[in-house]
Design a protein around this motif. Structure first.
Motif, mmCIF file in Angstrom:
data_model
loop_
_atom_site.group_PDB
_atom_site.id
_atom_site.type_symbol
_atom_site.label_atom_id
_atom_site.label_comp_id
_atom_site.label_asym_id
_atom_site.label_seq_id
_atom_site.Cartn_x
_atom_site.Cartn_y
_atom_site.Cartn_z
ATOM 1 N N GLY A 1 29.533 0.064 68.758
ATOM 2 C CA GLY A 1 29.054 -0.912 69.737
ATOM 3 C C GLY A 1 27.703 -0.594 70.346
ATOM 4 N N LYS A 2 27.008 0.417 69.796
ATOM 5 C CA LYS A 2 25.690 0.769 70.329
ATOM 6 C C LYS A 2 24.644 -0.276 69.907
ATOM 7 N N THR A 3 23.647 -0.482 70.764
ATOM 8 C CA THR A 3 22.560 -1.403 70.445
ATOM 9 C C THR A 3 21.502 -0.677 69.612
ATOM 10 N N VAL A 4 20.580 -1.444 69.051
ATOM 11 C CA VAL A 4 19.481 -0.858 68.274
ATOM 12 C C VAL A 4 18.678 0.107 69.148
ATOM 13 N N ASN A 5 18.412 -0.286 70.408
ATOM 14 C CA ASN A 5 17.657 0.601 71.311
ATOM 15 C C ASN A 5 18.430 1.870 71.654
ATOM 16 N N ASP A 6 19.764 1.737 71.849
ATOM 17 C CA ASP A 6 20.612 2.917 72.094
ATOM 18 C C ASP A 6 20.481 3.900 70.927
ATOM 19 N N ILE A 7 20.603 3.348 69.725
ATOM 20 C CA ILE A 7 20.589 4.184 68.508
ATOM 21 C C ILE A 7 19.225 4.848 68.337
ATOM 22 N N ALA A 8 18.173 4.092 68.640
ATOM 23 C CA ALA A 8 16.814 4.654 68.556
ATOM 24 C C ALA A 8 16.687 5.882 69.459
ATOM 25 N N ASP A 9 17.232 5.780 70.682
ATOM 26 C CA ASP A 9 17.196 6.911 71.629
ATOM 27 C C ASP A 9 18.009 8.093 71.110
ATOM 28 N N ILE A 10 19.231 7.803 70.635
ATOM 29 C CA ILE A 10 20.141 8.864 70.192
ATOM 30 C C ILE A 10 19.581 9.624 68.991
ATOM 31 N N LEU A 11 19.039 8.882 68.024
ATOM 32 C CA LEU A 11 18.589 9.498 66.775
ATOM 33 C C LEU A 11 17.096 9.834 66.775
ATOM 34 N N SER A 12 16.428 9.596 67.919
ATOM 35 C CA SER A 12 14.983 9.856 68.040
ATOM 36 C C SER A 12 14.192 9.115 66.959
ATOM 37 N N LEU A 13 14.502 7.835 66.817
ATOM 38 C CA LEU A 13 13.799 6.961 65.879
ATOM 39 C C LEU A 13 13.184 5.804 66.661
ATOM 40 N N SER A 14 12.267 5.076 66.037
ATOM 41 C CA SER A 14 11.736 3.881 66.690
ATOM 42 C C SER A 14 12.742 2.743 66.505
ATOM 43 N N PRO A 15 12.811 1.806 67.462
ATOM 44 C CA PRO A 15 13.704 0.658 67.302
ATOM 45 C C PRO A 15 13.442 -0.101 66.000
ATOM 46 N N LYS A 16 12.160 -0.141 65.583
ATOM 47 C CA LYS A 16 11.805 -0.833 64.343
ATOM 48 C C LYS A 16 12.470 -0.167 63.131
ATOM 49 N N THR A 17 12.467 1.168 63.112
ATOM 50 C CA THR A 17 13.101 1.909 62.005
ATOM 51 C C THR A 17 14.608 1.669 61.992
ATOM 52 N N VAL A 18 15.224 1.695 63.178
ATOM 53 C CA VAL A 18 16.661 1.432 63.270
ATOM 54 C C VAL A 18 16.954 0.010 62.790
ATOM 55 N N GLY A 19 16.092 -0.941 63.174
ATOM 56 C CA GLY A 19 16.254 -2.329 62.736
ATOM 57 C C GLY A 19 16.194 -2.451 61.221
ATOM 58 N N THR A 20 15.293 -1.691 60.608
ATOM 59 C CA THR A 20 15.174 -1.687 59.136
ATOM 60 C C THR A 20 16.458 -1.145 58.507
ATOM 61 N N HIS A 21 16.981 -0.043 59.078
ATOM 62 C CA HIS A 21 18.246 0.521 58.572
ATOM 63 C C HIS A 21 19.379 -0.484 58.743
ATOM 64 N N HIS A 22 19.400 -1.166 59.885
ATOM 65 C CA HIS A 22 20.445 -2.158 60.182
ATOM 66 C C HIS A 22 20.450 -3.249 59.109
ATOM 67 N N THR A 23 19.273 -3.749 58.784
ATOM 68 C CA THR A 23 19.142 -4.792 57.756
ATOM 69 C C THR A 23 19.630 -4.283 56.403
ATOM 70 N N SER A 24 19.206 -3.073 56.065
ATOM 71 C CA SER A 24 19.601 -2.471 54.782
ATOM 72 C C SER A 24 21.116 -2.281 54.704
ATOM 73 N N ILE A 25 21.714 -1.830 55.822
ATOM 74 C CA ILE A 25 23.166 -1.616 55.878
ATOM 75 C C ILE A 25 23.905 -2.927 55.633
ATOM 76 N N LYS A 26 23.468 -3.998 56.310
ATOM 77 C CA LYS A 26 24.133 -5.297 56.157
ATOM 78 C C LYS A 26 24.026 -5.805 54.718
ATOM 79 N N GLN A 27 22.866 -5.579 54.116
ATOM 80 C CA GLN A 27 22.680 -6.007 52.727
ATOM 81 C C GLN A 27 23.566 -5.197 51.771
ATOM 82 N N LYS A 28 23.555 -3.876 51.943
ATOM 83 C CA LYS A 28 24.332 -3.012 51.045
ATOM 84 C C LYS A 28 25.837 -3.261 51.165
ATOM 85 N N LEU A 29 26.295 -3.533 52.398
ATOM 86 C CA LEU A 29 27.732 -3.691 52.632
ATOM 87 C C LEU A 29 28.175 -5.159 52.598
#
Length: 214
Positions: free
Chosen positions: A166-194
């Motif tokens: 239930g974490k948001t993209v911004n939450d995940i960016a903070d937790i993993l020390s990534l930019s929100p844009k990078t997390v957004g890219t991973h999110h898109t890739s995950i949805k496509q792959k799954l």
């Protein structure tokens, strides 16, 4: 302190669990717990500070979690010896933990003597996977039945786990020390792959894969 004792870093987000493991480990004359951590982030800090012989780590914790912590510790110290103790006995966790660099994986419900033996084996640099989990992995290989989320990279797996919680993209960016844009890219890739289109489908898949409790 006895110089012959194997030093252990205990990592679990439940204090009572850590206390139980500490008692078990220090009851004999082989181990001493030199530090305890309640999160993956703290585990990485404590490892770098204390350089224990063995890390005994839970896999399901808030923040970067066990897999994220294993990755970061191994990146810093490739020879680190890590044993995962988990309530999750699904092979998806074992696969991810071993890919990240853990040497062992056993259930928390294991008998005390099995736990001690596993810590000792990992301290010696040996691989130790509980028989029932090893059997699961072997059957999966034999039947070719992959878990759907096996297609995800390690980083995508971390993002997927946090999204499912239930974490948001911004939450995940903070937790993993990534930019929100990078997390957004991973999110898109995950949805496509799954092949999922929304958060509800993603959460259902996480439950089916044994990543979340129903």
């Amino acid at each position: 302190m006895n110089q012959n004792l194997t030093t252990v870093l205990l990592v679990d987000d439940h204090e009572l669990v850590r206390a139980g493991f500490r008692r078990l480990l220090e009851d004999g004359d082989k181990f001493t717990v030199i530090a305890e951590a309640g999160s993956g982030e703290q585990a990485v800090q404590d490892f770098n500070k204390h350089h224990p012989d063995v890390v005994v780590m839970d896999i399901s914790m808030p923040g970067i979690g066990g897999v994220g912590a294993i990755e970061r510790i191994i990146a810093r110290e490739p020879s680190a010896k890590i044993l995962v103790l988990s309530v999750h006995e699904d092979s998806v966790f074992t696969t991810r933990a071993m890919q990240a660099g853990a040497l062992g994986f056993i259930p928390k419900r294991s008998a005390p003597e099995e736990m001690l033996r596993a810590v000792e084996m990992v301290a010696q640099g040996k691989t130790c996977i509980a028989p029932e989990i090893a059997q699961q992995l072997a059957m999966q290989k034999l039947t070719g039945s992959e878990n759907p989320i096996d297609v995800l990279s390690q980083r995508e797996f971390e993002v997927f786990r946090l999204l499912a919680e239930g974490k948001t993209v911004n939450d995940i960016a903070d937790i993993l020390s990534l930019s929100p844009k990078t997390v957004g890219t991973h999110h898109t890739s995950i949805k496509q792959k799954l092949n999922v289109s929304n958060s509800a489908e993603l959460a259902r898949l996480a439950i089916r894969s044994g990543l979340l409790d129903a």
